[in-house]
Design an enzyme around this catalytic site. Structure first.
Site, short mmCIF file in Angstrom:
data_model
loop_
_atom_site.label_atom_id
_atom_site.label_comp_id
_atom_site.label_asym_id
_atom_site.label_seq_id
_atom_site.Cartn_x
_atom_site.Cartn_y
_atom_site.Cartn_z
N GLU A 1 0.87 -1.19 0.00
CA GLU A 1 0.00 0.00 0.00
C GLU A 1 0.89 1.23 0.00
OE1 GLU A 1 -2.18 0.40 3.75
OE2 GLU A 1 -0.51 -0.55 4.79
N LEU B 1 -3.42 -1.57 5.96
CA LEU B 1 -4.46 -0.96 6.78
C LEU B 1 -5.80 -1.06 6.04
CD1 LEU B 1 -4.71 0.84 9.43
CD2 LEU B 1 -5.11 2.70 7.82
N1 PDD Z 1 -3.48 7.42 6.64
N2 PDD Z 1 -2.89 2.85 4.54
C1 PDD Z 1 -2.13 3.51 5.42
C2 PDD Z 1 -0.80 2.95 5.79
C3 PDD Z 1 -2.60 4.71 5.99
O1 PDD Z 1 -1.84 5.37 6.89
C4 PDD Z 1 -3.86 5.22 5.58
C5 PDD Z 1 -4.42 6.50 6.15
C6 PDD Z 1 -4.61 4.49 4.64
C7 PDD Z 1 -5.97 4.94 4.20
O2 PDD Z 1 -6.95 4.79 5.21
P1 PDD Z 1 -8.21 5.76 5.27
O3 PDD Z 1 -8.88 5.65 3.94
O4 PDD Z 1 -9.02 5.22 6.36
O5 PDD Z 1 -7.68 7.16 5.52
C8 PDD Z 1 -4.09 3.30 4.16
C9 PDD Z 1 -3.92 8.68 7.22
C10 PDD Z 1 -4.76 9.51 6.32
C11 PDD Z 1 -2.69 9.41 7.75
O6 PDD Z 1 -1.86 8.71 8.32
O7 PDD Z 1 -2.59 10.62 7.62
#
Ligand code: PDD
Length: 281
Positions: free
Chosen positions: A179, A203
């Site tokens: 990812e 995640l």
């Molecule tokens: N990060 N994968 C990782 C490793 C992440 O840190 C994130 C989100 C996502 C996407 O998840 P979501 O759609 O729930 O935001 C995937 C946040 C935005 C951050 O660390 O700022």
């Protein structure tokens, strides 16, 4: 005017937002976090974020810092106090403050902090041009399904990307993309969206969850499988999702243009579907 932040039950100006040097979040990265988008002053995907928070806390045996109702009230109040129209709320829960000792301390109260950040989510200019990513080795631990504040590997990945003029690092493990440093990763080939299935390796993104549902509702085919950087270079389109980027087209991977260097038609459509839903509230 300074921001109003939240620290353990109190709303204070940001200069006064302080935690102990013994906080285990500070000493051990012993904590978890969530980032929730705000559009038109409303919380986006709040329930999925809190479900994931609950899971992260349970997996690490960290006590909830307050009730779920209190946490929701805090999110609404911090938006109000900062008159936040568009941006996001960062919130972090740690195991609490105790003298330094690796094992869990007894009778410690979890620390809860939150702050807001403004940002352009709906009219983000990057969505028009698309963004660049570079691949980096995935050097994180084996429980990436937990939204831990242990973010040194993503920090290094983003820095490596920035030094090459890119905005995101796509992490690679065993020759496959896991990812992004702070987003989920997708490619499109022959009209099919390809993304890695959920497991401990990534995640479970809240935006990913919404995207999968929207794809289904609009008859867009999704294949959940592992893919390689070579497949990504040869893809018709590529994109990422996160609470801060929503659905973001990618136009270059490791210096190689994807889909002619323009945001692809399918990702543009998926972004529209997502924005429509977000704006509706
Ligand atoms: N990060 N994968 C990782 C490793 C992440 O840190 C994130 C989100 C996502 C996407 O998840 P979501 O759609 O729930 O935001 C995937 C946040 C935005 C951050 O660390 O700022």
């Amino acid at each position: 005017m300074s921001r109003i932040v939240y620290v353990n039950g109190e709303f204070v100006p940001e200069e006064q937002g302080k935690i102990s040097i013994f906080d285990r979040g500070f000493l051990f990265a012993d904590g978890v976090y969530e980032v929730t988008a705000v559009v038109n002053g409303k919380l986006v995907e709040y329930d999925p974020h809190m479900e994931r928070l609950d899971r992260s806390l349970r997996e690490l045996n960290i006590a909830w810092p307050c009730t779920t109702d209190e946490l929701k009230a805090m999110h609404l109040e911090i938006v109000k106090r900062n008159a936040l129209k568009e941006g996001h709320i960062y919130m972090q829960v740690t195991r609490g403050a105790a003298d330094r000792d690796f094992k869990f301390p007894k009778d410690v109260k979890s620390t809860l902090i939150a702050f807001t950040q403004t940002g352009s989510l709906i009219d983000n200019p990057n969505a028009k041009t698309g963004v660049k990513v570079v691949t980096v080795p995935d050097i994180r631990w084996e429980r990436r399904d937990i939204k831990s504040v242990m973010l040194l590997a993503p920090v290094l990945a983003k820095q490596a990307a920035a030094e090459k003029g890119a905005s995101e690092g796509w992490m690679v493990e065993d020759g496959k993309i896991t990812e992004g440093a702070s987003s989920n990763a997708y490619i499109v080939k022959d009209g099919v969206v390809i993304t890695r299935p959920l497991s401990h390796a990534i995640l479970p993104g809240c935006t990913r969850r919404a995207l999968m549902r929207l794809a289904k509702e609009h008859g867009v085919k999704v294949e959940e499988r592992l893919f390689t950087p070579d497949e990504a270079y040869a893809a018709d389109e590529a994109f990422l999702t996160s609470a801060t980027q929503f659905v973001m087209p990618i136009v270059e991977i490791d210096g190689k243009r994807v889909g002619g260097g323009q945001p692809g038609p399918l990702v543009r459509k998926l972004r529209e579907f997502y924005l429509e839903e977000v704006v509706k509230g």
